[in-house]
Scaffold this motif. Structure first.
Motif, PDB file in Angstrom:
ATOM      1  N   ALA A   9       0.829  -1.203   0.000  1.00 46.58           N
ATOM      2  CA  ALA A   9       0.000   0.000   0.000  1.00 46.58           C
ATOM      3  C   ALA A   9       0.865   1.256   0.000  1.00 46.58           C
ATOM      4  O   ALA A   9       1.856   1.349   0.700  1.00 46.58           O
ATOM      5  CB  ALA A   9      -0.906  -0.006   1.222  1.00 46.58           C
ATOM      6  N   LEU A  10       0.474   2.175  -0.805  1.00 41.68           N
ATOM      7  CA  LEU A  10       1.156   3.461  -0.877  1.00 41.68           C
ATOM      8  C   LEU A  10       0.570   4.373   0.173  1.00 41.68           C
ATOM      9  O   LEU A  10      -0.636   4.493   0.275  1.00 41.68           O
ATOM     10  CB  LEU A  10       0.814   4.097  -2.223  1.00 41.68           C
ATOM     11  N   GLU A  11       1.441   5.043   0.915  1.00 38.09           N
ATOM     12  CA  GLU A  11       0.915   5.975   1.908  1.00 38.09           C
ATOM     13  C   GLU A  11       0.362   7.214   1.206  1.00 38.09           C
ATOM     14  O   GLU A  11       0.964   7.717   0.263  1.00 38.09           O
ATOM     15  CB  GLU A  11       2.015   6.361   2.884  1.00 38.09           C
ATOM     16  N   GLU A  12      -0.768   7.665   1.720  1.00 38.20           N
ATOM     17  CA  GLU A  12      -1.403   8.856   1.136  1.00 38.20           C
ATOM     18  C   GLU A  12      -0.449  10.046   1.157  1.00 38.20           C
ATOM     19  O   GLU A  12      -0.432  10.859   0.242  1.00 38.20           O
ATOM     20  CB  GLU A  12      -2.692   9.206   1.900  1.00 38.20           C
ATOM     21  N   GLN A  13       0.355  10.121   2.227  1.00 39.37           N
ATOM     22  CA  GLN A  13       1.290  11.248   2.340  1.00 39.37           C
ATOM     23  C   GLN A  13       2.289  11.261   1.183  1.00 39.37           C
ATOM     24  O   GLN A  13       2.636  12.320   0.648  1.00 39.37           O
ATOM     25  CB  GLN A  13       2.033  11.171   3.689  1.00 39.37           C
ATOM     26  N   LEU A  14       2.748  10.058   0.793  1.00 41.00           N
ATOM     27  CA  LEU A  14       3.708   9.984  -0.318  1.00 41.00           C
ATOM     28  C   LEU A  14       3.051  10.446  -1.630  1.00 41.00           C
ATOM     29  O   LEU A  14       3.650  11.190  -2.401  1.00 41.00           O
ATOM     30  CB  LEU A  14       4.255   8.555  -0.450  1.00 41.00           C
ATOM     31  N   ASP A  16       0.572  12.496  -1.836  1.00 43.07           N
ATOM     32  CA  ASP A  16       0.427  13.963  -1.697  1.00 43.07           C
ATOM     33  C   ASP A  16       1.718  14.667  -2.108  1.00 43.07           C
ATOM     34  O   ASP A  16       1.697  15.648  -2.849  1.00 43.07           O
ATOM     35  CB  ASP A  16       0.138  14.363  -0.236  1.00 43.07           C
ATOM     36  N   TRP A  92       1.585  -1.318  -7.370  1.00 43.61           N
ATOM     37  CA  TRP A  92       2.032  -0.077  -6.721  1.00 43.61           C
ATOM     38  C   TRP A  92       1.828   1.106  -7.665  1.00 43.61           C
ATOM     39  O   TRP A  92       1.319   2.160  -7.287  1.00 43.61           O
ATOM     40  CB  TRP A  92       3.505  -0.231  -6.346  1.00 43.61           C
ATOM     41  N   GLN A  95      -1.788   2.085  -7.942  1.00 44.56           N
ATOM     42  CA  GLN A  95      -2.240   2.933  -6.829  1.00 44.56           C
ATOM     43  C   GLN A  95      -1.797   4.377  -7.041  1.00 44.56           C
ATOM     44  O   GLN A  95      -2.536   5.320  -6.763  1.00 44.56           O
ATOM     45  CB  GLN A  95      -1.676   2.422  -5.509  1.00 44.56           C
TER      46      GLN A  95
END
Ligand code: OGA
Ligand code: MN
Length: 218
Positions: A9-14, A16, A92, A95
């Motif tokens: 899972a890709l972090e939302e922060q990344l 952003d 990845w 996403q």
């Protein structure tokens, strides 16, 4: 193999941060991009396949190998997603594609990518990945798979602003780092590599039907 089931899972922060950089500067250089197990497995995959599956790289629709080899000399293999690790990489990127579309309304439609192998002496001369209005490639990605890369190994990616002579950014092809940049904005080149250099180059594309220039004669 046990680690294969860990999620990617890709972090939302990344997402952003990537979206913000693309919107303001048009490129982003990223370090420690993937979980270590994923980067390592991709490295094993590219080395395994490079031994027998790779073909001399082509350029656009030009099939003349002689002409190609004046411009680039690496060998490539398109990812098909036919192994768990290739699928993890494509997941990845999927996403990321959806995350960027949500934030920037880029209308990215799909993603294609190939492994690359530069042997000692190989290079890729300065080029653009897309010409405005002529290609459905919108966003370029390159991800690097070379542990123990040193300054004497060459093979840096140089990214330029327009016709500028000095590079905007020098990217050593270090393990688990990568770069994303707008395909029709930044000319770039790969300096002669002095040892084996492995990477994955990919392109997020828009639906070609919506970007093909209107050609009344066809
Ligand atoms: C490409 C490319 C850069 C690199 O394949 O179009 O520019 O660093 N690759 O491998
Ligand atoms: Mn390129």
């Amino acid at each position: 193999m046990t680690k294969m089931t860990e999620n990617t899972a890709l972090e939302e922060q990344l997402i952003d941060d990537i979206a913000e950089a693309l919107a303001t500067r048009g490129f982003i250089h990223l370090q420690h991009l993937f979980p270590q197990w994923l980067a390592l497995q991709l490295m094993h995959e590219v080395k395994r396949l490079a031994a027998f599956e790779f073909k001399p790289a082509g350029i656009g629709r030009n099939n003349s190998q002689q002409l190609n080899s004046q411009v680039r000399t690496d060998s490539t293999l398109w990812l098909s997603g036919n192994s768990v690790i290739q699928q993890a990489y494509l997941d990845w990127m999927e996403q990321l594609r959806m995350g960027l579309n949500r934030r920037l309304f880029m209308g990215l439609f799909d993603f294609e990518c190939h492994f690359s192998h530069y042997s000692s002496g190989d290079f890729y001369q300065r080029h653009l990945d897309a010409f405005k209005g002529k290609s459905n490639r919108i966003l370029s990605s390159v991800f690097y798979l070379n542990p123990h890369w040193s300054e004497n190994d060459g093979g840096e990616l140089l990214l330029y602003a327009d016709e500028q002579v000095s590079p905007l950014l020098i990217v050593p092809p270090r393990f688990n780092s990568g770069i994303l940049f707008l395909s029709d904005v930044f000319p770039h080149e790969v300096l002669v590599s002095r040892c084996d250099r492995f990477s994955i180059a990919g392109w997020f594309r828009v639906n070609s039907q919506s970007t093909e220039p209107f050609e009344p004669s066809q």
